[in-house]
Design a protein around this motif. Structure first.
Motif, PDB file in Angstrom:
ATOM      1  N   LEU A  18       7.309  -2.432  14.561  1.00 17.73           N
ATOM      2  CA  LEU A  18       6.024  -1.657  14.593  1.00 17.73           C
ATOM      3  C   LEU A  18       4.951  -2.655  14.515  1.00 17.73           C
ATOM      4  O   LEU A  18       4.157  -2.658  15.350  1.00 17.73           O
ATOM      5  CB  LEU A  18       5.817  -0.356  13.838  1.00 17.73           C
ATOM      6  N   GLN A  19       5.091  -3.578  13.647  1.00 26.33           N
ATOM      7  CA  GLN A  19       4.184  -4.612  13.343  1.00 26.33           C
ATOM      8  C   GLN A  19       4.028  -5.662  14.553  1.00 26.33           C
ATOM      9  O   GLN A  19       2.897  -5.973  15.288  1.00 26.33           O
ATOM     10  CB  GLN A  19       4.126  -5.573  12.189  1.00 26.33           C
ATOM     11  N   ILE A  22       2.258  -3.883  17.460  1.00 26.11           N
ATOM     12  CA  ILE A  22       0.954  -3.724  17.121  1.00 26.11           C
ATOM     13  C   ILE A  22       0.249  -4.958  17.393  1.00 26.11           C
ATOM     14  O   ILE A  22      -1.028  -4.939  18.120  1.00 26.11           O
ATOM     15  CB  ILE A  22       0.458  -3.240  15.623  1.00 26.11           C
ATOM     16  N   HIS A  23       0.786  -6.073  17.097  1.00 27.13           N
ATOM     17  CA  HIS A  23       0.359  -7.542  17.430  1.00 27.13           C
ATOM     18  C   HIS A  23       0.115  -7.708  18.798  1.00 27.13           C
ATOM     19  O   HIS A  23      -0.948  -8.038  19.253  1.00 27.13           O
ATOM     20  CB  HIS A  23       1.167  -8.389  16.719  1.00 27.13           C
ATOM     21  N   GLN A  26      -2.866  -5.572  20.154  1.00 27.42           N
ATOM     22  CA  GLN A  26      -4.236  -6.318  19.911  1.00 27.42           C
ATOM     23  C   GLN A  26      -4.502  -7.532  20.308  1.00 27.42           C
ATOM     24  O   GLN A  26      -5.414  -7.607  20.995  1.00 27.42           O
ATOM     25  CB  GLN A  26      -4.013  -6.417  18.253  1.00 27.42           C
ATOM     26  N   LYS A  36      -7.736  -5.295  21.167  1.00 26.12           N
ATOM     27  CA  LYS A  36      -8.444  -5.126  19.941  1.00 26.12           C
ATOM     28  C   LYS A  36      -9.784  -4.730  19.536  1.00 26.12           C
ATOM     29  O   LYS A  36     -10.438  -4.188  18.834  1.00 26.12           O
ATOM     30  CB  LYS A  36      -8.032  -6.209  18.867  1.00 26.12           C
ATOM     31  N   ALA A  41      -8.337   1.231  15.388  1.00 25.60           N
ATOM     32  CA  ALA A  41      -7.282   0.863  14.754  1.00 25.60           C
ATOM     33  C   ALA A  41      -6.281   1.844  15.212  1.00 25.60           C
ATOM     34  O   ALA A  41      -4.963   1.722  15.001  1.00 25.60           O
ATOM     35  CB  ALA A  41      -7.470   0.481  13.304  1.00 25.60           C
ATOM     36  N   GLN A  42      -6.826   3.225  14.854  1.00 22.67           N
ATOM     37  CA  GLN A  42      -6.035   4.510  14.899  1.00 22.67           C
ATOM     38  C   GLN A  42      -5.224   4.355  16.390  1.00 22.67           C
ATOM     39  O   GLN A  42      -4.052   4.750  16.621  1.00 22.67           O
ATOM     40  CB  GLN A  42      -6.737   5.601  14.623  1.00 22.67           C
ATOM     41  N   ILE A  44      -4.595   2.005  18.473  1.00 25.59           N
ATOM     42  CA  ILE A  44      -3.580   1.097  18.586  1.00 25.59           C
ATOM     43  C   ILE A  44      -2.614   1.271  17.890  1.00 25.59           C
ATOM     44  O   ILE A  44      -1.297   1.247  18.331  1.00 25.59           O
ATOM     45  CB  ILE A  44      -4.170  -0.540  18.063  1.00 25.59           C
ATOM     46  N   LEU A  45      -2.340   2.056  16.767  1.00 25.52           N
ATOM     47  CA  LEU A  45      -1.337   2.587  15.980  1.00 25.52           C
ATOM     48  C   LEU A  45      -0.751   3.828  16.755  1.00 25.52           C
ATOM     49  O   LEU A  45       0.554   3.557  16.927  1.00 25.52           O
ATOM     50  CB  LEU A  45      -1.674   2.970  14.626  1.00 25.52           C
ATOM     51  N   ALA A  48       1.134   1.954  19.687  1.00 16.33           N
ATOM     52  CA  ALA A  48       2.576   1.160  19.230  1.00 16.33           C
ATOM     53  C   ALA A  48       3.547   2.322  18.617  1.00 16.33           C
ATOM     54  O   ALA A  48       4.739   2.077  18.865  1.00 16.33           O
ATOM     55  CB  ALA A  48       2.109   0.234  17.737  1.00 16.33           C
TER      56      ALA A  48
END
Length: 59
Positions: A18-19, A22-23, A26, A36, A41-42, A44-45, A48
């Motif tokens: 998941l990270q 996300i990267h 972004q 980004k 942020a929400q 993007i989460l 992902a």
């Protein structure tokens, strides 16, 4: 995209999938632009999470 393709394309996918996604969202990579400064942020989460879920089921 299948899980195997993501693991080849994204660094650290095997350790933190998941990270890694996300990267990617972004910061972008290759033809994919960075989001980004365009998504919260929400958001993007959520993107992902969607990509991860679809990759796990074979998309």
């Amino acid at each position: 995209m299948h899980k195997e393709a993501l693991s080849k394309y994204l660094e650290n996918y095997q350790q933190e999938p998941l990270q890694a996604i996300i990267h990617q969202v972004q910061n972008g990579k290759g033809a994919m632009p960075a989001f980004k400064d365009k998504l919260t942020a929400q958001e993007i989460l959520e993107v992902a999470g969607y990509v991860f879920q679809k990759s796990e089921t074979g998309w």
